[in-house]
Design an enzyme around this catalytic site. Sequence first.
Site, PDB file in Angstrom:
ATOM      1  N   ASN A   1       5.160  -2.147  -1.970  1.00  0.00           N
ATOM      2  CA  ASN A   1       6.402  -1.712  -2.621  1.00  0.00           C
ATOM      3  C   ASN A   1       7.513  -1.851  -1.588  1.00  0.00           C
ATOM      4  O   ASN A   1       7.613  -1.039  -0.670  1.00  0.00           O
ATOM      5  CB  ASN A   1       6.251  -0.251  -3.075  1.00  0.00           C
ATOM      6  N   TRP A   2       8.329  -2.881  -1.762  1.00  0.00           N
ATOM      7  CA  TRP A   2       9.363  -3.162  -0.757  1.00  0.00           C
ATOM      8  C   TRP A   2      10.526  -2.179  -0.841  1.00  0.00           C
ATOM      9  O   TRP A   2      11.388  -2.176   0.035  1.00  0.00           O
ATOM     10  CB  TRP A   2       9.896  -4.587  -0.930  1.00  0.00           C
ATOM     11  N   LYS A   3      10.578  -1.409  -1.912  1.00  0.00           N
ATOM     12  CA  LYS A   3      11.720  -0.504  -2.144  1.00  0.00           C
ATOM     13  C   LYS A   3      13.021  -1.324  -2.058  1.00  0.00           C
ATOM     14  O   LYS A   3      13.008  -2.493  -2.422  1.00  0.00           O
ATOM     15  CB  LYS A   3      11.665   0.682  -1.178  1.00  0.00           C
TER      16      LYS A   3
ATOM     17  N   HIS B   1       7.724   6.368  -9.748  1.00  0.00           N
ATOM     18  CA  HIS B   1       7.682   6.620  -8.304  1.00  0.00           C
ATOM     19  C   HIS B   1       8.470   7.899  -8.012  1.00  0.00           C
ATOM     20  O   HIS B   1       9.471   8.186  -8.664  1.00  0.00           O
ATOM     21  CB  HIS B   1       8.287   5.428  -7.547  1.00  0.00           C
TER      22      HIS B   1
ATOM     23  N   GLU C   1      10.501   8.581  -5.776  1.00  0.00           N
ATOM     24  CA  GLU C   1      11.920   8.346  -5.459  1.00  0.00           C
ATOM     25  C   GLU C   1      12.739   8.239  -6.738  1.00  0.00           C
ATOM     26  O   GLU C   1      13.896   8.654  -6.789  1.00  0.00           O
ATOM     27  CB  GLU C   1      12.056   7.088  -4.587  1.00  0.00           C
TER      28      GLU C   1
ATOM     29  N   GLU D   1       0.538   9.536  -4.816  1.00  0.00           N
ATOM     30  CA  GLU D   1       1.436   9.470  -3.669  1.00  0.00           C
ATOM     31  C   GLU D   1       1.982  10.864  -3.378  1.00  0.00           C
ATOM     32  O   GLU D   1       2.985  11.276  -3.989  1.00  0.00           O
ATOM     33  CB  GLU D   1       2.608   8.521  -3.962  1.00  0.00           C
TER      34      GLU D   1
ATOM     35  N   GLY E   1       6.897   7.771   3.568  1.00  0.00           N
ATOM     36  CA  GLY E   1       7.912   7.443   4.563  1.00  0.00           C
ATOM     37  C   GLY E   1       8.005   8.440   5.698  1.00  0.00           C
ATOM     38  O   GLY E   1       8.915   8.365   6.524  1.00  0.00           O
TER      39      GLY E   1
ATOM     40  N   SER F   1       2.493   6.601   3.740  1.00  0.00           N
ATOM     41  CA  SER F   1       2.253   6.303   5.160  1.00  0.00           C
ATOM     42  C   SER F   1       0.877   5.703   5.410  1.00  0.00           C
ATOM     43  O   SER F   1       0.239   5.998   6.426  1.00  0.00           O
ATOM     44  CB  SER F   1       2.468   7.558   6.025  1.00  0.00           C
TER      45      SER F   1
ATOM     46  N   GLY G   1       4.429   1.194   1.407  1.00  0.00           N
ATOM     47  CA  GLY G   1       5.879   1.070   1.556  1.00  0.00           C
ATOM     48  C   GLY G   1       6.223   0.362   2.850  1.00  0.00           C
ATOM     49  O   GLY G   1       6.193  -0.862   2.956  1.00  0.00           O
ATOM     50  N   GLY G   2       6.524   1.145   3.878  1.00  0.00           N
ATOM     51  CA  GLY G   2       6.996   0.584   5.146  1.00  0.00           C
ATOM     52  C   GLY G   2       6.120  -0.523   5.712  1.00  0.00           C
ATOM     53  O   GLY G   2       6.632  -1.558   6.169  1.00  0.00           O
TER      54      GLY G   2
END
Length: 258
Positions: A9-11, A103, A105, A175, A181, A219, A240-241
């Site tokens: 997930n590149w966000k 998600h 977010e 999640e 993150g 993470s 993510g990251g």
Amino acid sequence: MRRKLVVGNWKMHGDQAMTTALCAEIARGVKQAIARAADPASVAEVALCPPHILIPLAATALADSEVAVGAQDVDAHANGAFSGQISADMLVDSGCRYVIVGHSERRTHYHETDALVAQKTATALAAGLSAIVCCGETMAQRQAERTEQVVERQLAAALDGIGAADFANLVIAYEPVWAIGSGVTATPTQAQQAHHFIRQRLAAHNPRAATCRILYGGSMKPQNAAALLANADIDGGLIGGAALQASDFLAICNAAAT
Ligand code: 13P
């Protein structure tokens, strides 16, 4: 046996140059892993979810590869006067196989409710997409021992609108909000407990739902992926990251090989 699935997930990160380069490198890494494997099915399925505007470019870069394309969100309506929104049919038309819905977010920053997430899930499935439905508790909810209650509520809402035939295209992502993150990962035991609970709720809803894949997100990194993925109910990762670096992402994909 559920095949593992690793989703990036590149966000809201990336541009055209990064998309072309990252997709090419990940496609190459996955191809090499399949070539090395005695059984190709032991290699995790891989999907990348760039921002909407980069999806066509990613689809072109990943054409003829083993890596699928997904989106990070979809509108609940099939089409219509909804300026700025993207429909499920548009995602399919642009080459998507997956879409992430609900998600944390989006629940937090854009006030998405369980009901809206359920509508988006149903719309995505009706269009033929695989829906990756996210759930998870905040740290305050965990400390108040409300993790199961929160996850059950989020899950029940999404499951209610799904026909039995659609469970094959449903993926759940657990999640924990506090792990996203933050660099703080759920321990393998914490993650497995939550995944096992989700599996039980899926089975209680419909025996066919118990075969859905349940991804862990929050993470997940090359250093902790293997310990998380070794658990019986953890069927992959939503990254993510670490999805923004080909070497990190591919290391997680390799850790997911069975
Ligand atoms: P991080 O891997 O950066 O914690 O993000 C997880 C996530 O939110 C994936 O959807």
